[in-house]
Design a protein around this motif. Structure first.
Motif, short mmCIF file in Angstrom:
data_model
loop_
_atom_site.label_atom_id
_atom_site.label_comp_id
_atom_site.label_asym_id
_atom_site.label_seq_id
_atom_site.Cartn_x
_atom_site.Cartn_y
_atom_site.Cartn_z
N LEU A 1 0.83 -1.20 0.00
CA LEU A 1 0.00 0.00 0.00
C LEU A 1 0.87 1.25 0.00
O LEU A 1 1.80 1.36 0.80
CB LEU A 1 -0.87 0.02 1.27
N VAL B 1 5.53 2.71 7.01
CA VAL B 1 5.31 4.09 6.55
C VAL B 1 6.20 5.02 7.39
O VAL B 1 6.91 4.56 8.30
CB VAL B 1 3.82 4.53 6.65
N THR C 1 8.75 -0.01 12.89
CA THR C 1 9.19 1.24 13.51
C THR C 1 10.61 1.14 14.09
O THR C 1 10.98 0.10 14.62
CB THR C 1 8.23 1.70 14.62
P1 NAD Z 1 10.62 6.54 3.58
O1 NAD Z 1 10.32 7.97 3.76
O2 NAD Z 1 11.64 6.11 2.61
O3 NAD Z 1 9.28 5.72 3.21
C1 NAD Z 1 8.06 5.91 3.87
C2 NAD Z 1 6.95 5.66 2.85
O4 NAD Z 1 5.69 5.74 3.51
C3 NAD Z 1 6.93 6.71 1.72
O5 NAD Z 1 7.10 6.05 0.47
C4 NAD Z 1 5.56 7.34 1.86
O6 NAD Z 1 4.98 7.73 0.63
C5 NAD Z 1 4.78 6.21 2.54
N1 NAD Z 1 3.54 6.66 3.15
C6 NAD Z 1 3.29 7.84 3.79
N2 NAD Z 1 1.99 7.90 4.15
C7 NAD Z 1 1.42 6.72 3.73
C8 NAD Z 1 0.09 6.20 3.81
N3 NAD Z 1 -0.90 6.87 4.37
N4 NAD Z 1 -0.14 4.97 3.27
C9 NAD Z 1 0.84 4.27 2.69
N5 NAD Z 1 2.12 4.73 2.58
C10 NAD Z 1 2.40 5.94 3.10
O7 NAD Z 1 10.96 5.99 5.04
P2 NAD Z 1 11.72 4.62 5.43
O8 NAD Z 1 13.15 4.93 5.65
O9 NAD Z 1 11.30 3.54 4.51
O10 NAD Z 1 11.10 4.36 6.88
C11 NAD Z 1 9.85 3.71 7.04
C12 NAD Z 1 9.75 3.14 8.44
O11 NAD Z 1 10.83 2.21 8.64
C13 NAD Z 1 9.88 4.18 9.57
O12 NAD Z 1 9.07 3.76 10.64
C14 NAD Z 1 11.37 4.08 9.93
O13 NAD Z 1 11.62 4.51 11.25
C15 NAD Z 1 11.61 2.60 9.76
N6 NAD Z 1 13.00 2.19 9.50
C16 NAD Z 1 13.80 2.97 8.71
C17 NAD Z 1 15.10 2.54 8.45
C18 NAD Z 1 16.03 3.32 7.58
O14 NAD Z 1 17.23 3.01 7.55
N7 NAD Z 1 15.59 4.32 6.86
C19 NAD Z 1 15.55 1.31 8.98
C20 NAD Z 1 14.68 0.53 9.75
C21 NAD Z 1 13.40 0.99 10.02
#
Ligand code: NAD
Ligand code: CAA
Length: 296
Positions: free
Chosen positions: A34, A92, A120
């Motif tokens: 999604l 997300v 998260t």
């Molecule tokens: P990102 O910004 O790359 O991706 C987040 C995605 O969520 C975006 O593509 C956005 O369009 C989408 N999104 C926003 N609102 C939405 C909705 N209503 N429905 C569906 N999708 C929606 O961020 P990321 O780095 O992938 O991080 C995502 C999660 O994973 C966060 O909780 C983060 O803390 C966690 N995380 C990140 C990392 C990292 O290294 N970046 C590592 C482990 C965990």
């Protein structure tokens, strides 16, 4: 007896979600993803295709196998389409309100047997589970970036996670070729509890003018054997995401080790979100990253 996991639903197809979709589909699961809009969904799908394409080029994957993996992935912008999922993994943006909203909606749509999990980095799983009526079927599945490469998954048992849910989440992580470790529901779990102060320390070293950005990175690579320096790693993780994680962990522990440094906040405000936005501590627009001009 709980249903077997056949279909995985992934919320968000960004940096992490796209990697999670790829590894689930690669392990043979039918995978639904999604996104919030068509453009973001297409960008996420391109990331998956790019990653599979690179794996084919490097002969880690056959072209036929890559096509089969892609055929197991369906993208959508409609939350109702995730109803058939046996396991939902949320990835997300690090925003408590948004995550709770999505879990609450899916709680009404999915089967009683469906397990919910969040990727998260810093939020409390117990609080996320509270947005649903299935706190016993709710766990943390915390992956690492880049997901197709990093072996670890932290499997998190929250206050009300049942033993069966925890075991199934742990077994699922193994079934997609990962090495799980068991963690309690403590903000940042094991890795971010140690990693976040280290990365923030590197930003403070830049602020203090201790050394240049490339030399701080070189120091940790050549002095400690890290595969990449902390500021390059920060560009990979995302400055926006790291700033949010730091704020959440600071709020939880009230320990200055987790306070987001002013420079990090300013870079996020300037739109320097790291590699995914083209610029962070380095400019990633060319063939090789070059240090960004930070006005210091
Ligand atoms: P990102 O910004 O790359 O991706 C987040 C995605 O969520 C975006 O593509 C956005 O369009 C989408 N999104 C926003 N609102 C939405 C909705 N209503 N429905 C569906 N999708 C929606 O961020 P990321 O780095 O992938 O991080 C995502 C999660 O994973 C966060 O909780 C983060 O803390 C966690 N995380 C990140 C990392 C990292 O290294 N970046 C590592 C482990 C965990
Ligand atoms: N997707 C798929 N494969 C990738 C990839 C990606 N995004 N990035 C690299 N790879 C693959 C490459 O194709 C290559 O495979 P082959 O050897 O088969 O060709 C392999 O990984 C090694 O890549 P490279 O030779 O290009 O580069 P490298 O040796 O420097 O390895 C790395 C890259 C694995 C990312 C390594 O630099 C590394 O381990 N960096 C640290 C990553 C890290 O610490 N991640 C955790 C971040 S914190 C987090 O995720 C938690 C949180 O909540 C914030």
């Amino acid at each position: 007896m709980a249903a077997e996991i056949r279909t995985v639903g992934v919320l968000g197809c960004g940096l992490m979600g796209s990697g999670i979709v790829e590894v689930c589909a690669k392990a043979g699961f039918s995978t639904l993803v999604l996104e919030q809009g068509e453009e973001a969904l297409m960008a996420g799908m391109r990331k998956i295709q790019g990653s599979l394409g690179r794996a084919v080029e490097r002969k880690r994957l056959g072209a036929e196998e890559a096509t089969q993996i892609e055929s197991r992935i369906s993208g959508t912008t409609t939350v109702e389409d995730l109803a058939p999922a046996d396991l939902v993994i949320e990835a997300v943006v690090e925003d408590l309100g948004l995550k709770k909203e999505l879990f609450s909606a899916l709680d009404r749509l999915c089967s009683e047997a469906t397990i919910f999990a969040s990727n998260t980095s810093s939020l409390t799983i117990t609080e996320l589970a509270g947005a649903t009526d299935r706190a016993d079927r709710f766990a943390g599945l915390h992956f690492f970036n880049p997901v197709p490469v990093m072996k670890l998954v932290e499997v998190v048992r929250a206050v009300r996670t049942s033993a069966e849910t925890f075991e199934r989440a742990f077994a699922f992580a193994k079934s997609i070729g990962k090495e799980p470790i068991a963690c309690k529901d403590s903000s940042g779990f094991v890795v971010n509890r140690l990693l976040v102060p280290y990365i923030l320390g590197a930003v403070r070293a830049v602020e203090a003018g201790v050394a240049s950005v490339p030399d701080i990175d070189k120091g940790m690579m050549l002095g400690c054997g890290h595969p990449m320096g902390p500021l390059t790693l920060l560009d990979f993780v995302g400055l926006d995401t790291t700033h949010r994680i730091a704020e959440i962990m600071f709020e939880e522990y009230k320990d200055p080790l987790f306070a987001s440094p002013p420079l990090l906040r300013r870079m996020v405000l300037a739109g320097y979100h790291g590699k995914k936005s083209g610029r962070g501590f380095y400019d990633w627009s060319g063939d090789k990253p070059v240090p960004s001009e930070l006005g210091l």
